[in-house]
Design an enzyme around this catalytic site. Structure first.
Site, PDB file in Angstrom:
ATOM      1  N   GLN A  55      11.434  -1.594 -13.043  1.00 45.39           N
ATOM      2  CA  GLN A  55      12.130  -2.734 -12.433  1.00 45.39           C
ATOM      3  C   GLN A  55      13.164  -3.301 -13.416  1.00 45.39           C
ATOM      4  O   GLN A  55      13.646  -2.566 -14.262  1.00 45.39           O
ATOM      5  CB  GLN A  55      11.151  -3.821 -11.960  1.00 45.39           C
ATOM      6  CG  GLN A  55      10.323  -3.407 -10.743  1.00 45.39           C
ATOM      7  CD  GLN A  55       9.092  -2.594 -11.087  1.00 45.39           C
ATOM      8  OE1 GLN A  55       8.340  -2.942 -11.965  1.00 45.39           O
ATOM      9  NE2 GLN A  55       8.880  -1.497 -10.381  1.00 45.39           N
ATOM     10  N   ASP A  57      16.643  -0.395 -10.831  1.00 47.67           N
ATOM     11  CA  ASP A  57      17.479   0.732 -10.383  1.00 47.67           C
ATOM     12  C   ASP A  57      18.714   0.943 -11.253  1.00 47.67           C
ATOM     13  O   ASP A  57      19.745   1.410 -10.776  1.00 47.67           O
ATOM     14  CB  ASP A  57      17.933   0.550  -8.920  1.00 47.67           C
ATOM     15  CG  ASP A  57      16.767   0.270  -8.003  1.00 47.67           C
ATOM     16  OD1 ASP A  57      15.742   0.943  -8.158  1.00 47.67           O
ATOM     17  OD2 ASP A  57      16.888  -0.623  -7.144  1.00 47.67           O
ATOM     18  N   GLY A  60      11.017   3.789  -8.930  1.00 46.86           N
ATOM     19  CA  GLY A  60      11.434   5.138  -8.544  1.00 46.86           C
ATOM     20  C   GLY A  60      12.482   5.596  -9.536  1.00 46.86           C
ATOM     21  O   GLY A  60      13.554   5.018  -9.620  1.00 46.86           O
ATOM     22  N   HIS A  61      12.135   6.579 -10.340  1.00 47.69           N
ATOM     23  CA  HIS A  61      13.077   7.069 -11.341  1.00 47.69           C
ATOM     24  C   HIS A  61      13.568   8.447 -10.939  1.00 47.69           C
ATOM     25  O   HIS A  61      12.776   9.363 -10.791  1.00 47.69           O
ATOM     26  CB  HIS A  61      12.416   7.105 -12.720  1.00 47.69           C
ATOM     27  CG  HIS A  61      12.108   5.751 -13.257  1.00 47.69           C
ATOM     28  ND1 HIS A  61      11.249   5.525 -14.300  1.00 47.69           N
ATOM     29  CD2 HIS A  61      12.558   4.533 -12.882  1.00 47.69           C
ATOM     30  CE1 HIS A  61      11.199   4.223 -14.541  1.00 47.69           C
ATOM     31  NE2 HIS A  61      11.972   3.610 -13.693  1.00 47.69           N
ATOM     32  N   LYS A  63      17.215   3.823 -15.541  1.00 47.49           N
ATOM     33  CA  LYS A  63      16.332   3.902 -16.720  1.00 47.49           C
ATOM     34  C   LYS A  63      15.754   5.305 -16.893  1.00 47.49           C
ATOM     35  O   LYS A  63      15.613   5.791 -18.006  1.00 47.49           O
ATOM     36  CB  LYS A  63      15.168   2.900 -16.591  1.00 47.49           C
ATOM     37  CG  LYS A  63      15.606   1.449 -16.637  1.00 47.49           C
ATOM     38  CD  LYS A  63      14.438   0.525 -16.466  1.00 47.49           C
ATOM     39  CE  LYS A  63      13.895   0.501 -15.059  1.00 47.49           C
ATOM     40  NZ  LYS A  63      14.783  -0.049 -14.039  1.00 47.49           N
TER      41      LYS A  63
HETATM   42  P1  IMP Z   1       7.178  -5.513  -5.302  1.00 41.01           P
HETATM   43  O1  IMP Z   1       7.338  -5.115  -6.716  1.00 41.01           O
HETATM   44  O2  IMP Z   1       6.956  -4.360  -4.361  1.00 41.01           O
HETATM   45  O3  IMP Z   1       6.176  -6.610  -5.122  1.00 41.01           O
HETATM   46  O4  IMP Z   1       8.583  -6.142  -4.823  1.00 41.01           O
HETATM   47  C1  IMP Z   1       9.078  -7.377  -5.326  1.00 41.01           C
HETATM   48  C2  IMP Z   1      10.590  -7.332  -5.484  1.00 41.01           C
HETATM   49  O5  IMP Z   1      10.924  -6.421  -6.518  1.00 41.01           O
HETATM   50  C3  IMP Z   1      11.337  -6.847  -4.240  1.00 41.01           C
HETATM   51  O6  IMP Z   1      12.586  -7.514  -4.188  1.00 41.01           O
HETATM   52  C4  IMP Z   1      11.577  -5.377  -4.529  1.00 41.01           C
HETATM   53  O7  IMP Z   1      12.687  -4.866  -3.830  1.00 41.01           O
HETATM   54  C5  IMP Z   1      11.823  -5.428  -6.023  1.00 41.01           C
HETATM   55  N1  IMP Z   1      11.487  -4.166  -6.697  1.00 41.01           N
HETATM   56  C6  IMP Z   1      10.279  -3.688  -6.990  1.00 41.01           C
HETATM   57  N2  IMP Z   1      10.358  -2.511  -7.620  1.00 41.01           N
HETATM   58  C7  IMP Z   1      11.657  -2.248  -7.753  1.00 41.01           C
HETATM   59  C8  IMP Z   1      12.393  -1.186  -8.374  1.00 41.01           C
HETATM   60  O8  IMP Z   1      11.849  -0.247  -8.961  1.00 41.01           O
HETATM   61  N3  IMP Z   1      13.747  -1.274  -8.299  1.00 41.01           N
HETATM   62  C9  IMP Z   1      14.379  -2.318  -7.713  1.00 41.01           C
HETATM   63  N4  IMP Z   1      13.742  -3.338  -7.149  1.00 41.01           N
HETATM   64  C10 IMP Z   1      12.396  -3.310  -7.162  1.00 41.01           C
END
Ligand code: IMP
Length: 430
Positions: free
Chosen positions: A225, A13, A40-41, A16
């Site tokens: 991420q 977040d 989510g961009h 990017k």
């Molecule tokens: P997952 O990717 O849904 O398996 O989540 C694993 C961890 O990564 C969790 O703490 C999510 O909140 C975090 N996470 C996954 N995608 C994002 C993102 O795009 N931004 C911020 N945190 C993320």
């Protein structure tokens, strides 16, 4: 010619999407290399806001090719919805603008069901995932049980694979996780239809990208991420299931490391995190709430309030190293506009010991207390600034301090959500 990787330098977040949108101008291809619709961009063009979860942010630029590399996991339903939304807004006029590599793994309904059920059964040990089925899809990929895009678009192979997989998944769902089972024929029918709608996007990412390189064209690799969520280098197990760091760009696209020229890490001027896991500079007070409100820190994917804290140079130095970062893009500077003073964490204190490096051991990290340096805030609006030199002196000092404590030069500064609210200090494509 230059090929540039954009990575999140924190816990995701970082903004990017906006930086990719700015840099797309210099590239022919924009390619995503890992993650899925957990990302989510948010992009603001004029007064219009577009949130993308899967399709590279470069899609808002006509004529730029957007590629979903093999390292990505794709939910076909979400992908189709995103395509539809973009077309309705007048983007993606030509389908050849979008390519999905055949080796992309498909997020199936059982992956989502397992992800959600595991989280809700985990109590205090939950990861705080986005519930999009990301982890279970990557598990099947490395377990050699996955269904790829190339399988999805071939109805017979797809049906066979679902029939092979589903008994085991239903056993897990029902007997271990206490969830309803899923219907085989309903999945085959629904997903085969998606496959047929999407087959026109099939391509070979590695081949296309290497062709662009041989023609002297620029490539922009769009990370999702953040580095501290990397499955190998992040705060395991509170991580996502992919290689978010720059190295992932090579394995996730089939482009060799010798073709990478620059790695730009995106970092907010402070820190946020969603989901569980240690966060040494987290502010559980009025200041944390102030940052959340000023920065509108609510997840673009799940709407969850983000945890907020001061800039953490220890964590950022870790990201500089694991990514081989050549430059930093500092975003959301404007969120700090009305602060008298700002804190920067330069080291951790662990049981009386000073740590300069980010600990690998989560048990140590959990106990680390930030050691802060306090600097003056600029306490004014930044929106008039058009270059580094026209920023208020105190804002320039803050950026110089960040460069000093991270050991990485700032190449871009974002002072608001709009494209125009961006200061390019050095263009990584030059
Ligand atoms: P997952 O990717 O849904 O398996 O989540 C694993 C961890 O990564 C969790 O703490 C999510 O909140 C975090 N996470 C996954 N995608 C994002 C993102 O795009 N931004 C911020 N945190 C993320």
């Amino acid at each position: 010619m230059a090929n540039v990787i954009i990575v999140g330098a924190q816990w995701g977040d970082e903004g990017k999407g906006k930086v990719v949108d700015i840099y797309t101008e210099y590239a022919k291809d924009v390619v995503r290399y890992q993650g899925g619709n957990n990302a989510g961009h948010t992009l603001v063009v004029g007064n219009e806001k577009t949130v993308l979860h899967l399709i590279p942010s470069g899609i808002l630029h006509e004529g730029k090719r957007c590629i979903i590399g093999n390292g990505v996991v794709l939910d076909p339903k979400v992908f189709l919805e995103e395509i539809d939304k973009l077309k309705k807004k007048g983007y993606l006029k030509n389908d050849s603008q979008l390519v999905v590599d055949g080796n992309v793994h498909i997020i199936m309904p059982y992956h989502k069901a397992i992800d959600i059920a595991r989280e809700s059964n985990s109590g205090a040990r939950k990861i705080g995932t986005t519930g999009r089925g990301i982890g279970p899809t990557y598990e099947d990929k490395v377990g050699r049980r996955g269904i790829r895009f190339i399988d999805l678009i071939r109805p017979e192979i797809f049906a066979r694979k679902v029939k092979e997989m589903l008994p085991e998944k239903n056993f897990l769902l029902e007997k271990m996780l206490g969830c309803p089972t899923l219907d085989e024929s309903a999945i085959i029918e629904e997903y085969s239809a998606y496959g047929q709608l999407l087959s026109k996007y099939l391509g070979n990412a590695s081949k296309l990208l290497n062709q662009s390189i041989s023609e002297g064209q620029n490539i922009l690799f769009e990370g999702a991420q953040g580095s501290l969520l990397d499955v190998d280098h992040g705060t395991y197990p509170y991580v996502t299931s992919s290689s978010t760091i720059a190295g992932g760009a090579c394995t996730g696209t089939g482009v060799g490391p010798r073709f990478i020229d620059a790695v730009v890490g995106i970092s907010k001027a402070y820190v946020t995190r969603v989901g569980e896991g240690p966060f040494p500079t987290e502010l559980n007070d009025e200041m944390g709430e102030k940052l959340r409100q000023a920065g509108q820190e609510f997840g673009a994917t799940t709407g969850r309030p983000r945890r907020c804290g001061w800039f953490d140079a220890v964590a950022l130095r870790e990201a500089v190293r694991t990514n081989g970062m050549t430059g930093l893009a500092i975003t959301k500077m404007d969120v700090l506009n009305d602060l008298e003073t700002i804190k920067i964490c330069t080291a951790y204190s662990y049981r009386g010991e000073m740590l300069e490096d980010f600990p690998q051991d989560l048990e140590v990290l959990k106990e680390c207390k930030p050691v802060y340096e306090e600097v003056d805030g600029w306490n004014c609006d930044l929106s008039k600034a058009t270059s580094f030199e026209t920023l208020p002196e105190k804002a320039q000092d803050y950026l110089k301090k960040l460069e000093q404590v991270t050991g990485c030069p700032a190449v871009l500064v974002s002072i608001g959500p709009r494209r125009s609210e961006t200061i390019q200090v050095k263009n990584p494509f030059n």
